[in-house]
Design a protein around this motif. Sequence first.
Motif, PDB file in Angstrom:
ATOM      1  N   PRO A   1       0.817  -1.225   0.000  1.00  0.00           N
ATOM      2  CA  PRO A   1       0.000   0.000   0.000  1.00  0.00           C
ATOM      3  C   PRO A   1       0.851   1.275   0.000  1.00  0.00           C
ATOM      4  O   PRO A   1       0.518   2.250  -0.674  1.00  0.00           O
ATOM      5  CB  PRO A   1      -0.818  -0.121   1.289  1.00  0.00           C
ATOM      6  CG  PRO A   1      -0.920  -1.603   1.510  1.00  0.00           C
ATOM      7  CD  PRO A   1       0.394  -2.169   1.040  1.00  0.00           C
ATOM      8  N   HIS A   2       1.967   1.258   0.729  1.00  0.00           N
ATOM      9  CA  HIS A   2       2.864   2.419   0.767  1.00  0.00           C
ATOM     10  C   HIS A   2       3.418   2.718  -0.629  1.00  0.00           C
ATOM     11  O   HIS A   2       3.461   3.882  -1.055  1.00  0.00           O
ATOM     12  CB  HIS A   2       4.007   2.183   1.757  1.00  0.00           C
ATOM     13  CG  HIS A   2       5.054   3.254   1.728  1.00  0.00           C
ATOM     14  ND1 HIS A   2       4.840   4.509   2.275  1.00  0.00           N
ATOM     15  CD2 HIS A   2       6.302   3.281   1.204  1.00  0.00           C
ATOM     16  CE1 HIS A   2       5.924   5.249   2.085  1.00  0.00           C
ATOM     17  NE2 HIS A   2       6.823   4.530   1.443  1.00  0.00           N
TER      18      HIS A   2
ATOM     19  N   GLN B   1       0.747   4.119  -2.848  1.00  0.00           N
ATOM     20  CA  GLN B   1       0.495   5.515  -2.478  1.00  0.00           C
ATOM     21  C   GLN B   1       1.561   6.430  -3.071  1.00  0.00           C
ATOM     22  O   GLN B   1       1.249   7.495  -3.596  1.00  0.00           O
ATOM     23  CB  GLN B   1       0.441   5.672  -0.948  1.00  0.00           C
ATOM     24  CG  GLN B   1       0.091   7.071  -0.497  1.00  0.00           C
ATOM     25  CD  GLN B   1      -1.292   7.514  -0.967  1.00  0.00           C
ATOM     26  OE1 GLN B   1      -2.255   6.761  -0.893  1.00  0.00           O
ATOM     27  NE2 GLN B   1      -1.389   8.725  -1.482  1.00  0.00           N
ATOM     28  N   LYS B   2       2.830   5.997  -3.025  1.00  0.00           N
ATOM     29  CA  LYS B   2       3.918   6.795  -3.620  1.00  0.00           C
ATOM     30  C   LYS B   2       3.693   6.957  -5.129  1.00  0.00           C
ATOM     31  O   LYS B   2       3.882   8.037  -5.675  1.00  0.00           O
ATOM     32  CB  LYS B   2       5.277   6.138  -3.366  1.00  0.00           C
ATOM     33  CG  LYS B   2       5.733   6.070  -1.924  1.00  0.00           C
ATOM     34  CD  LYS B   2       6.146   7.380  -1.346  1.00  0.00           C
ATOM     35  CE  LYS B   2       7.440   7.861  -1.931  1.00  0.00           C
ATOM     36  NZ  LYS B   2       7.856   9.156  -1.426  1.00  0.00           N
TER      37      LYS B   2
ATOM     38  N   CYS C   1       0.815   6.802  -6.752  1.00  0.00           N
ATOM     39  CA  CYS C   1      -0.347   7.680  -6.946  1.00  0.00           C
ATOM     40  C   CYS C   1       0.030   9.149  -6.732  1.00  0.00           C
ATOM     41  O   CYS C   1      -0.418  10.017  -7.482  1.00  0.00           O
ATOM     42  CB  CYS C   1      -1.481   7.291  -5.999  1.00  0.00           C
ATOM     43  SG  CYS C   1      -2.303   5.759  -6.459  1.00  0.00           S
ATOM     44  N   GLU C   2       0.847   9.409  -5.721  1.00  0.00           N
ATOM     45  CA  GLU C   2       1.297  10.783  -5.481  1.00  0.00           C
ATOM     46  C   GLU C   2       2.111  11.288  -6.667  1.00  0.00           C
ATOM     47  O   GLU C   2       1.924  12.417  -7.117  1.00  0.00           O
ATOM     48  CB  GLU C   2       2.132  10.855  -4.200  1.00  0.00           C
ATOM     49  CG  GLU C   2       1.303  10.706  -2.948  1.00  0.00           C
ATOM     50  CD  GLU C   2       2.153  10.504  -1.694  1.00  0.00           C
ATOM     51  OE1 GLU C   2       3.405  10.594  -1.760  1.00  0.00           O
ATOM     52  OE2 GLU C   2       1.549  10.237  -0.635  1.00  0.00           O
TER      53      GLU C   2
ATOM     54  N   PHE D   1      -6.072   7.174  -5.435  1.00  0.00           N
ATOM     55  CA  PHE D   1      -5.696   5.847  -4.921  1.00  0.00           C
ATOM     56  C   PHE D   1      -6.813   4.824  -5.135  1.00  0.00           C
ATOM     57  O   PHE D   1      -6.561   3.719  -5.605  1.00  0.00           O
ATOM     58  CB  PHE D   1      -5.339   5.943  -3.432  1.00  0.00           C
ATOM     59  CG  PHE D   1      -4.831   4.663  -2.835  1.00  0.00           C
ATOM     60  CD1 PHE D   1      -3.488   4.342  -2.880  1.00  0.00           C
ATOM     61  CD2 PHE D   1      -5.703   3.770  -2.217  1.00  0.00           C
ATOM     62  CE1 PHE D   1      -3.001   3.163  -2.326  1.00  0.00           C
ATOM     63  CE2 PHE D   1      -5.235   2.589  -1.662  1.00  0.00           C
ATOM     64  CZ  PHE D   1      -3.883   2.290  -1.713  1.00  0.00           C
TER      65      PHE D   1
ATOM     66  N   THR E   1      -6.484   1.589  -7.786  1.00  0.00           N
ATOM     67  CA  THR E   1      -6.373   0.229  -7.251  1.00  0.00           C
ATOM     68  C   THR E   1      -7.584  -0.649  -7.541  1.00  0.00           C
ATOM     69  O   THR E   1      -7.586  -1.821  -7.191  1.00  0.00           O
ATOM     70  CB  THR E   1      -6.142   0.264  -5.728  1.00  0.00           C
ATOM     71  OG1 THR E   1      -7.213   0.969  -5.106  1.00  0.00           O
ATOM     72  CG2 THR E   1      -4.819   0.923  -5.388  1.00  0.00           C
TER      73      THR E   1
END
Length: 174
Positions: A52-53, A56-57, A59-60, A66, A70
């Motif tokens: 997930p981390h 998230q990176k 997506c940023e 997010f 996903t």
Amino acid sequence: MKAYNARVTTENIKNHFKNSGLTIEVFANILEVSKRWLEYIFSGEKNYAFTPHTVQKACEFFVADFRKFTTELQAAPEDLREMLKKKHKRNVEYTKILSDAPSVPFIIDNILIKDDEFITSNGLELKFIKKIIWRYYPGLKLTNLSSDLQKSDFIEYYLLPTKKKKTNLYKRKL
């Protein structure tokens, strides 16, 4: 609410990565993972998946939602690299990597196949393709150009019959 889908997430990240023009080393650094680990995921190794981390990176960096990224396939914009340059213009690290020359596969799929000299040829040897690319990015190292051309979905190649040495000619697929 749709559930997280690892296959969809991986496909979205791969598609956006491909259209970003980044090298795998640079993208791995952005995601804070090793290049080898990222290659395993992109190759479909069953024991590897995005955390997930890491998602998230991604997506940023790609400025993506997010939940959508996903759960459903997202088409990467044609001009993703230019869009990212605008979105990240205040981030010094991202500005630098997006200002550098893009990856060779990106150059092949987005620049070479649109070049007039390449389009109008009946096939070009590697040395002539290098000259075309160097017009856009002088001095760029093209050590794996032949294999990158052969991996492209937009390029066809065949052996030049008149030379004794094995020489391929490359042209745009119709």
